[in-house]
Design a protein around this motif. Structure first.
Motif, short mmCIF file in Angstrom:
data_model
loop_
_atom_site.label_atom_id
_atom_site.label_comp_id
_atom_site.label_asym_id
_atom_site.label_seq_id
_atom_site.Cartn_x
_atom_site.Cartn_y
_atom_site.Cartn_z
N LEU A 171 0.84 -1.21 0.00
CA LEU A 171 0.00 0.00 0.00
C LEU A 171 0.87 1.25 0.00
O LEU A 171 0.59 2.22 -0.71
N ARG A 172 1.91 1.23 0.81
CA ARG A 172 2.82 2.38 0.87
C ARG A 172 3.43 2.65 -0.50
O ARG A 172 3.53 3.81 -0.93
N ARG A 173 3.82 1.60 -1.21
CA ARG A 173 4.44 1.76 -2.52
C ARG A 173 3.43 2.17 -3.59
O ARG A 173 3.81 2.74 -4.62
N MET A 174 2.15 1.88 -3.37
CA MET A 174 1.11 2.21 -4.34
C MET A 174 0.60 3.64 -4.22
O MET A 174 -0.05 4.14 -5.13
N CYS A 175 0.87 4.31 -3.11
CA CYS A 175 0.17 5.56 -2.81
C CYS A 175 0.54 6.72 -3.72
O CYS A 175 -0.11 7.78 -3.65
N VAL A 176 1.57 6.58 -4.55
CA VAL A 176 1.92 7.67 -5.48
C VAL A 176 1.47 7.38 -6.91
O VAL A 176 1.69 8.19 -7.81
N LEU A 177 0.85 6.22 -7.12
CA LEU A 177 0.37 5.88 -8.46
C LEU A 177 -0.76 6.79 -8.89
O LEU A 177 -1.61 7.17 -8.08
N GLY B 240 -5.29 -9.98 -2.93
CA GLY B 240 -6.56 -10.58 -2.53
C GLY B 240 -6.97 -10.13 -1.14
O GLY B 240 -8.14 -9.81 -0.88
N GLN B 241 -6.00 -10.07 -0.23
CA GLN B 241 -6.28 -9.59 1.13
C GLN B 241 -6.72 -8.13 1.13
O GLN B 241 -7.67 -7.74 1.82
N LEU B 242 -6.02 -7.33 0.36
CA LEU B 242 -6.32 -5.90 0.34
C LEU B 242 -7.66 -5.60 -0.33
O LEU B 242 -8.39 -4.70 0.10
N VAL B 243 -7.99 -6.35 -1.38
CA VAL B 243 -9.29 -6.18 -2.04
C VAL B 243 -10.42 -6.58 -1.08
O VAL B 243 -11.43 -5.88 -0.95
N ASP B 244 -10.24 -7.69 -0.40
CA ASP B 244 -11.26 -8.16 0.54
C ASP B 244 -11.43 -7.20 1.70
O ASP B 244 -12.51 -7.14 2.31
N SER B 245 -10.39 -6.45 2.01
CA SER B 245 -10.46 -5.47 3.11
C SER B 245 -10.93 -4.10 2.63
O SER B 245 -10.92 -3.15 3.42
N SER B 246 -11.30 -4.00 1.36
CA SER B 246 -11.79 -2.73 0.78
C SER B 246 -10.73 -1.64 0.79
O SER B 246 -11.05 -0.45 0.78
N LEU B 247 -9.47 -2.03 0.82
CA LEU B 247 -8.39 -1.05 0.76
C LEU B 247 -7.88 -0.86 -0.66
O LEU B 247 -7.28 0.17 -0.98
N VAL B 248 -8.10 -1.83 -1.52
CA VAL B 248 -7.70 -1.75 -2.92
C VAL B 248 -8.90 -2.08 -3.79
O VAL B 248 -9.68 -2.98 -3.48
N GLN B 249 -9.07 -1.31 -4.85
CA GLN B 249 -10.14 -1.55 -5.81
C GLN B 249 -9.56 -2.24 -7.04
O GLN B 249 -8.42 -1.96 -7.43
N ASN B 250 -10.34 -3.13 -7.65
CA ASN B 250 -9.87 -3.77 -8.87
C ASN B 250 -10.92 -3.66 -9.96
O ASN B 250 -12.10 -3.54 -9.68
N ARG B 251 -10.46 -3.66 -11.19
CA ARG B 251 -11.35 -3.62 -12.34
C ARG B 251 -10.74 -4.47 -13.45
O ARG B 251 -9.52 -4.59 -13.56
N TYR B 252 -11.59 -5.05 -14.25
CA TYR B 252 -11.14 -5.92 -15.34
C TYR B 252 -11.26 -5.17 -16.66
O TYR B 252 -12.32 -4.66 -17.00
N ASP B 253 -10.16 -5.10 -17.39
CA ASP B 253 -10.13 -4.46 -18.70
C ASP B 253 -10.32 -5.54 -19.76
O ASP B 253 -9.44 -6.38 -19.96
N GLU B 254 -11.47 -5.51 -20.42
CA GLU B 254 -11.78 -6.56 -21.39
C GLU B 254 -10.87 -6.51 -22.61
O GLU B 254 -10.55 -7.55 -23.19
N GLN B 255 -10.46 -5.32 -23.03
CA GLN B 255 -9.60 -5.22 -24.21
C GLN B 255 -8.22 -5.80 -23.94
O GLN B 255 -7.64 -6.50 -24.78
N GLN B 256 -7.67 -5.51 -22.77
CA GLN B 256 -6.35 -6.02 -22.44
C GLN B 256 -6.41 -7.37 -21.73
O GLN B 256 -5.37 -8.00 -21.50
N CYS B 257 -7.65 -7.80 -21.38
CA CYS B 257 -7.83 -9.07 -20.66
C CYS B 257 -6.95 -9.10 -19.42
O CYS B 257 -6.22 -10.07 -19.17
N GLU B 258 -6.99 -8.02 -18.66
CA GLU B 258 -6.11 -7.88 -17.51
C GLU B 258 -6.87 -7.20 -16.37
O GLU B 258 -7.75 -6.37 -16.60
N VAL B 259 -6.52 -7.57 -15.13
CA VAL B 259 -7.09 -6.93 -13.95
C VAL B 259 -6.15 -5.82 -13.50
O VAL B 259 -4.94 -6.03 -13.39
#
Length: 694
Positions: free
Chosen positions: A384-390, A440-459
């Motif tokens: 999370l610390r490393r992600m906060c500047v994205l 998976g832990q962070l998504v389940d804890s509602s700290l990280v959001q995920n989305r699926y890009d159908e064109q790139q077939c990537e989460v």
């Protein structure tokens, strides 16, 4: 993308046959092959929901396509009862009802994991949009971050008969086209204009739409001819903040013009927007300080859900506190949906814990997030610390790079080498899998959001803005190092091959941004001038290119300063703003003359000559271009000489001096032939043929 998906009931025979087809005798063999839990494999073959990443991995092992067998209809776990769905709103009878609604998504629309207490509001808003006697042009959903604005907009689309998953509609849908666009920091006017015109309206025009006004006129024309529903999500990203003198106005003037046109120009379409603040550009610009016309703009302030609905959300998330404690929690956060989900994650399996820690149940996110972070593993907190500047979503490989990054070459040289060679770093399956587990832990804890890009077939994964702001404050002393690691990641992907879209250029754009933030101005300038310049100008992203040059202009060295001035001038020239372009070219010429840089002087004179030619001032243009040609000849710039002869030939042709024009074009052709400039040769031959025809 929902957290869990399952196999469709009508496809269970297909997946069981796939076992045999791939030589897998038992489900246990699949467990051992994939290193996935036996319970997860069992749920897959009994049409129960499992994590998306596990579902995709099983499909790969069985050579099955996810979209062909998956049931995406429920985003919660199988133990959670499905929230009742509102009825489809039947619109009043429309003239020429549409059966084939086009649904265009700029990116995947987020799933709605929490939906309680807003069905009545949903029905009311649907009826407002379909009220033929008093149709609003814009429906603005305004509220705090995390309050549920996007979820409401998504549910509203479904209630209007729009199937987001399959990107189609039922027969009751009154719209011919539905478009969804999510803005982010830095989203330009050109981004939204291109999306609406080409992807949404399908306008493939040969017209050269250079200015924002021309593009807006074309958009409004399309919205007049086709009844559309445009969803603009997260609009606060392109608005000035509350502490700015122009609070609420679009950062880009062209963005503001578009918003205003959607309200006050004539068309038959509608817009749903979500924002933390009311966009000031929705008001009539003729009257400073005016409020938006309430007949044309319906502003809906989204507050928290009712106490009872908040209790239902907590119960849905398996919080086992007493009814009194659940009501108390819901009331203390005013039904704020995001905070409710965070509290539920903290208090899950610990009845009475929140009641004994009332400091957690406040309107401020900080104590909640601190408590939630304390429940995470050290590895999860570090990620999370490393992600906060994205700034944008990032995939598993990118997050693995950030998670493992070190600039210690002796410890692991992969990252510095990847950045230096501009090639992606290589990771083992175990390293990637470890990142998946943490996410998976962070998504389940509602700290990280995920989305699926159908064109790139990537989460792709990203942080909620509330969490970003909190983490950046927590780690403010570490931000330079965090920026460095993210820059190195994007630097490893900036060696792009034949990019075709702005998305293809994303690694370069992000590398340029982070290089600038780190004070590496030479690299930031190089990426703009030698990589982004070519593609952004070719594709017509004028505003973005101009913004990048204006950003680096105060930081470039003495040599590149006049070059940047000229490039900004070219942007204004290309969009028809000749007076502004002329000022930039003159400033560049003044600097080059003081430096006695003959090549730079020649380029500036040539640009000024082109301006005069565009204005029809043939004598002034010829004078400037002959000065340019003289200097080009002196410094041996043969390509510039060929171009100058060609432009001078064009001037003579415009004057009707065919012999003089032919002589100049032939000089240009001769030199272009020597240089192997096939494009220039073709142009010269074409013009010479036209002269003979005259």
């Amino acid at each position: 993308m929902p957290r869990g998906i399952k196999v469709r009931q009508d496809k269970i025979a297909t997946v069981k046959q796939a076992l045999k087809r791939n030589g897998i005798a038992r489900q246990q063999d699949l467990v051992e092959q994939l290193k996935i839990g036996k319970n997860t494999i069992s749920k897959f073959f009994t049409c129960q929901q499992i994590d998306y990443l596990n579902f995709a991995e099983i499909c790969r092992a069985l050579n099955l396509e996810v979209n062909e067998i998956a049931d995406f209809t429920d985003g919660e776990t199988t133990e959670t009862p499905e929230a009742p769905q509102p009825e489809i709103i039947t619109p009043p009878k429309q003239p020429q009802p549409n059966q084939q609604t086009k649904v265009v998504l700029q990116q995947a629309i987020p799933a709605v994991p929490v939906w309680k207490g807003r069905d009545e509001l949903l029905t009311e808003l649907g009826q407002r949009l379909l009220n033929l006697e008093n149709v609003p042009k814009v429906l603005a959903l305004i509220g705090q971050g995390g309050i549920g604005k996007t979820s409401l907009a998504v549910k509203l689309l479904s209630a209007l008969g729009i199937n987001i998953t399959h990107q189609n509609s039922d027969e009751n849908c009154p719209y011919q086209c539905v478009m969804y666009f999510k803005t982010q920091e830095g989203t330009s006017f050109d981004d939204i204009a291109k999306f609406i015109l080409f992807e949404g309206l399908g306008i493939q025009t040969d017209e050269n739409l250079k200015t924002a006004d021309e593009k807006i006129a074309k958009i409004i024309q399309g919205l007049l001819q086709t009844r559309c529903l445009l969803v603009l999500d997260n609009l606060e990203s392109i608005l000035q903040p509350a502490n700015h003198p122009q609070a609420g106005k679009a950062i880009s003037q062209d963005w503001g013009k578009l918003l205003n046109a959607l309200v006050y120009q004539q068309h038959q379409s509608q817009t749903i927007l979500t924002s933390r603040e009311v966009p000031a550009d929705l008001a009539d610009t003729r009257y400073p300080g005016a409020e938006p016309d309430s007949e044309l703009v319906n502003i809906i302030t989204i507050t928290g859900v009712a106490t009872a609905a908040g209790v239902e959300i907590l119960q849905q998330r398996k919080l086992q506190d007493s009814p009194e404690d659940l009501r108390w929690i819901s009331e203390r956060v005013d039904g704020h949906v995001f905070l409710l989900t965070q509290l539920a994650a903290i208090g899950k399996d610990k009845p009475g814990y929140l009641g004994k820690h009332p400091e957690l149940v406040t309107k401020k996110a900080e104590p909640i997030l601190k408590e939630q972070l304390a429940r995470q593993t050290a590895a999860a907190q570090d990620l999370l610390r490393r992600m906060c500047v994205l700034r944008v979503g990032i995939d598993i490989r990118g997050l693995t790079f950030l998670r493992l990054y070190t600039n210690n070459l002796e410890k692991d040289a992969r990252f510095e080498m990847a950045a230096m060679l501009e090639e992606p770093a290589e990771f083992t399956k175990a390293e990637l899998r470890a990142t998946e587990v943490i996410l998976g832990q962070l998504v389940d804890s509602s700290l990280v959001q995920n989305r699926y890009d159908e064109q790139q077939c990537e989460v792709f994964y990203e942080l909620h803005r509330v969490i970003i702001e909190f983490l950046q404050a927590e780690y403010k002393d570490e931000l330079p190092n965090l920026l460095e690691s993210v820059y190195k990641f994007y630097a490893s992907g900036k060696n792009i091959d034949n990019p075709r879209t702005l998305e293809d250029l994303l690694p370069v754009l992000e590398a340029q941004y982070f290089a600038f933030q780190l004070g590496n101005y030479s690299e930031a300038s190089r990426l703009v001038m030698w990589t982004l310049e070519e593609y952004l100008r070719r594709w017509g992203y004028w505003n973005l290119l101009k913004d990048l040059y204006e950003q680096i202009l105060p930081k470039v060295d003495e040599y590149n300063y006049p070059v940047c001035l000229s490039q900004i001038g070219r942007v204004y020239r290309d969009v028809g703003k000749w007076n502004i372009a002329e000022k930039y070219f003159q400033d560049a010429l003044f600097i080059e003359q003081n430096k006695k840089n003959k090549s730079g002087i020649a380029n500036s004179l040539g640009e000024l000559g082109s301006i005069e030619r565009n204005r029809g001032n043939w004598d002034a243009a010829e004078r400037l271009l002959r000065q340019c040609l003289e200097l080009m000849t002196e410094v041996g710039a043969r390509s510039g000489m060929a171009i100058s002869w060609g432009v001078l030939g064009d001037i003579e042709r415009k004057r009707g001096n065919w012999d003089a024009a032919e002589r100049l074009y032939r000089q240009s052709l001769e030199l272009r032939t020597e240089l192997g400039d096939r494009s220039g040769m073709a142009t010269s031959w074409g013009v010479l043929g036209d002269i003979e025809r005259k």
